[in-house]
Design a protein around this motif. Structure first.
Motif, PDB file in Angstrom:
ATOM      1  N   VAL A 183      16.278  35.420   7.142  1.00 34.08           N
ATOM      2  CA  VAL A 183      15.183  35.609   8.088  1.00 34.08           C
ATOM      3  C   VAL A 183      15.300  36.953   8.806  1.00 34.08           C
ATOM      4  N   ILE A 184      16.330  37.741   8.463  1.00 34.05           N
ATOM      5  CA  ILE A 184      16.420  39.084   9.031  1.00 34.05           C
ATOM      6  C   ILE A 184      15.222  39.888   8.527  1.00 34.05           C
ATOM      7  N   ASN A 185      14.508  40.497   9.433  1.00 40.63           N
ATOM      8  CA  ASN A 185      13.314  41.302   9.133  1.00 40.63           C
ATOM      9  C   ASN A 185      12.141  40.470   8.611  1.00 40.63           C
ATOM     10  N   SER A 186      12.225  39.140   8.695  1.00 39.61           N
ATOM     11  CA  SER A 186      11.081  38.345   8.233  1.00 39.61           C
ATOM     12  C   SER A 186       9.894  38.479   9.174  1.00 39.61           C
ATOM     13  N   GLY A 187      10.126  39.022  10.367  1.00 41.63           N
ATOM     14  CA  GLY A 187       9.010  39.292  11.269  1.00 41.63           C
ATOM     15  C   GLY A 187       8.291  40.580  10.956  1.00 41.63           C
ATOM     16  N   LEU A 188       8.786  41.331   9.970  1.00 44.31           N
ATOM     17  CA  LEU A 188       8.186  42.623   9.624  1.00 44.31           C
ATOM     18  C   LEU A 188       7.370  42.508   8.343  1.00 44.31           C
TER      19      LEU A 188
END
Length: 614
Positions: free
Chosen positions: A363-368
């Motif tokens: 989920v690292i950078n899944s907001g990007l």
């Protein structure tokens, strides 16, 4: 009015509103310089139309393979004229521009039903018809496509005739186009067959310079900008070395400096910024700058700028088993922080003990990115939280029930009150909606874009080893990774506007074998859309921290990066004798040497950045 025309009109309005082309924007009084820019853009559009007429005339004479060179040269000229005005077209007519130069695959109109497919059109379709052994076999199709292309150009001209602009928007369009060149143009995103990426990128640079010339002045910032543009154009025209074009050197030493010089010249003229909300921050010179990409730009309106207390609450909830029905499973059960928020397994086991259908992604950078899950079934992180919690095999929970359980905890009530300030009247109410917001805010905070590769792209090329630098050039060039995993995020959300995410059909096998392979049973997006182009289609994931997140692919079929690289090198599924009519990955083998495979892996390893996440 046909369904297709209605869809096109609605899409044009929506795209214009997303870009800020609202009536309020158009009604702003144009500045004198921007009037001259509009005149130049209209002239460039006329030149583009004339070039397409010339192309049509050349196609009319296409009788045999011997006539190919002349027709291709006419095509190249038309495409370069398009590139000169690409920035303006993308800014003011994005939907029409997609028809002029969109991908050569049908567009799926899911809201209209699975069989409503918009046929591809424009330059990329023409490119595919022209760059074959004998294009004369496609003469009628070429003429038909040119006719459709000219209709789209007429629509674009009508829009430009009614358009007004301001200095701020002219410079904003130039800034966006420069980043489009550095992320898409150089990678051959729309020139994968012709190999004209660098000449077309140079034409796009010329278009930027032409548009900004009405602002030229005898000042140091304009001189610096002019010199930087000239140097970049010269570098694009340079011959390739034995190892190919040095993309890293170009971006770091020419592209990013041009972007910074452009912003300096703009600021020296006291030209402001349009008041628009984007993932690519308005204040950043290029998408490669520190903090250029704003995670809040991908969030729902009203949920930006989450306070630190909400992020901290979300971190606690991420590891809180009370969100599940049993009270024993949390988000962190599968997304383990110490394992780069994955679980190290090909596929985790669900609550019943059966294997889950897909690999656990980081989920690292899944907001990007725009869209979540491998099949893009939700748009926002908040919706993803709900989907995971209520999934019968993952957490089998209910957020309303979880809210009632958490409300019995006085410390949680205190934390919720601090995480959601400004409520009227002030309260410590715990609700399903607030749980969603808090967990999503935490996941959105897990954005890291300061890997060695990032530092190299900003100018410190020695942040990478010689082999990793060579690997980057392979990533953009010979291996063509960057034409789907777009720089700098290396995911499928398309820069520089970051408003849509791409899906690809790779032909991933059920197991990592090269003989007797069978396609993985998971049909991807097709299970939702039931549209044939989506069969086995999956969202293009980020390659950030990919050295830490094996096994790879949606089904965890490949245990290592070396296995993934070998799969792509063979031509995806087609390279292991899997026949998919809709495979979007090129089936042509890459022919990477053993050394090149190692160099590519070393670049991928340089995308690692987990600072402060454990």
């Amino acid at each position: 009015m046909t369904t297709r025309q209605i869809i096109s009109a609605v899409a044009s309005i929506a795209a214009a509103l997303m870009l800020g082309c609202s009536p309020a924007r158009v009604s702003e009084p144009p500045d004198e310089a921007s009037r001259r820019v509009l005149a130049r853009w209209r002239a460039d559009l006329d030149s583009l139309d004339a070039a397409t007429v010339q192309l049509s005339d050349r196609v009319a004479t296409l009788r045999s393979v011997h006539d190919t060179a002349v027709v291709r040269e006419a095509f190249r000229e038309a495409r370069r004229r398009f590139k000169r005005i690409e920035g303006a077209l993308e800014y003011y007519a994005p939907t029409t521009t997609r028809a002029i130069n969109g991908p050569p695959v049908p567009e799926v109109e899911e809201t209209e039903g699975p069989e409503i497919l918009m046929p591809p059109s424009g330059f990329q379709v023409l490119e595919g018809l022209l760059y074959v052994d004998d294009p004369s076999r496609h003469r009628d199709s070429l003429q038909g496509e040119i006719g459709v292309l000219r209709e789209h150009l007429t629509r674009a001209r009508t829009m430009f005739d009614a358009q007004q602009t301001t200095d701020a928007h002219v410079w904003d369009a130039a800034r966006l186009e420069l980043s489009r060149i550095l992320t898409l143009g150089l990678a051959g995103f729309d020139a994968g067959v012709s190999g004209e990426a660098r000449p077309e990128s140079r034409a796009a640079l010329d278009g930027i310079m032409s548009a900004l010339e009405p602002y030229a002045g005898r000042d140091s910032t304009w001189d610096a900008f002019s010199r930087a543009m000239a140097a970049a154009a010269t570098a694009l025209a340079a011959r390739e070395t034995a190892t190919g074009f040095n993309y890293l050197r170009f971006i770091a030493q020419f592209g990013v400096p041009v972007a910074r010089a452009l912003v300096a010249a703009r600021d020296a003229r006291s030209i402001g910024l349009p008041a628009e909300r984007r993932a690519f921050r308005m204040s950043a010179a290029s998408v490669f700058e520190v903090n250029a990409i704003d995670p809040d730009g991908f969030a729902l309106l009203g949920l930006e700028h989450a306070p630190a207390e909400r992020v901290a609450l979300g971190r606690l909830l991420f590891s809180d088993g009370r969100l599940s029905a049993s009270g024993a499973r949390s988000c962190a059960t599968c997304h383990v922080p110490a394992l780069a928020f994955t679980d190290g397994k090909a596929r985790a086991r669900g609550l019943s003990g059966a294997l889950l259908p897909r690999n656990t992604p980081t989920v690292i950078n899944s907001g990007l990115q725009v869209g979540q899950f491998a099949d893009l079934r939700t748009t926002y992180l908040e919706d993803q939280v709900t989907e995971v919690v209520r999934n019968a095999q993952e957490m089998h929970g209910d957020l309303d029930e979880a809210a009632r359980v958490l409300a019995r905890d006085s410390s949680m009530r205190t934390r919720f009150a601090a995480a959601f300030p400004g409520a009227s009247p002030p309260d410590s109410m715990i609700t399903a909606l607030r749980i969603r917001y808090a967990v999503a805010a935490y996941v959105r905070s897990l954005s890291r874009l300061d890997a060695p590769a990032d530092r190299a792209l900003r100018g410190d090329t020695l942040a990478l080893s010689a082999d990793a630098r060579a690997g980057f050039n392979l990533f953009v060039g010979k291996a063509r990774c960057a034409s789907c995993h777009f720089l700098p995020l290396t995911n499928g959300t398309v820069p520089p506007m970051y408003q849509r995410s791409e899906m690809e059909v790779l032909g991933v096998p059920a197991r990592d074998v090269t003989r007797g392979a069978r396609i993985d049973a998971d049909q991807g997006r097709y299970a939702l859309s039931r549209s044939s182009p989506h069969r086995f289609a999956f969202r293009t994931p980020s390659l950030r921290n990919v050295a830490l997140t094996a096994p790879n692919m949606h089904n965890g079929a490949f245990a290592s990066l070396d296995a993934v690289i070998a799969f792509y090198d063979r031509g995806g599924g087609a390279g292991i004798r899997l026949t998919l009519a809709n495979q979007t990955l090129s089936s042509t083998p890459l022919h990477l040497s053993t050394r090149e495979r190692r160099q590519l892996r070393q670049f991928l390893e340089s995308l690692t950045d987990t600072i402060g996440l454990h």
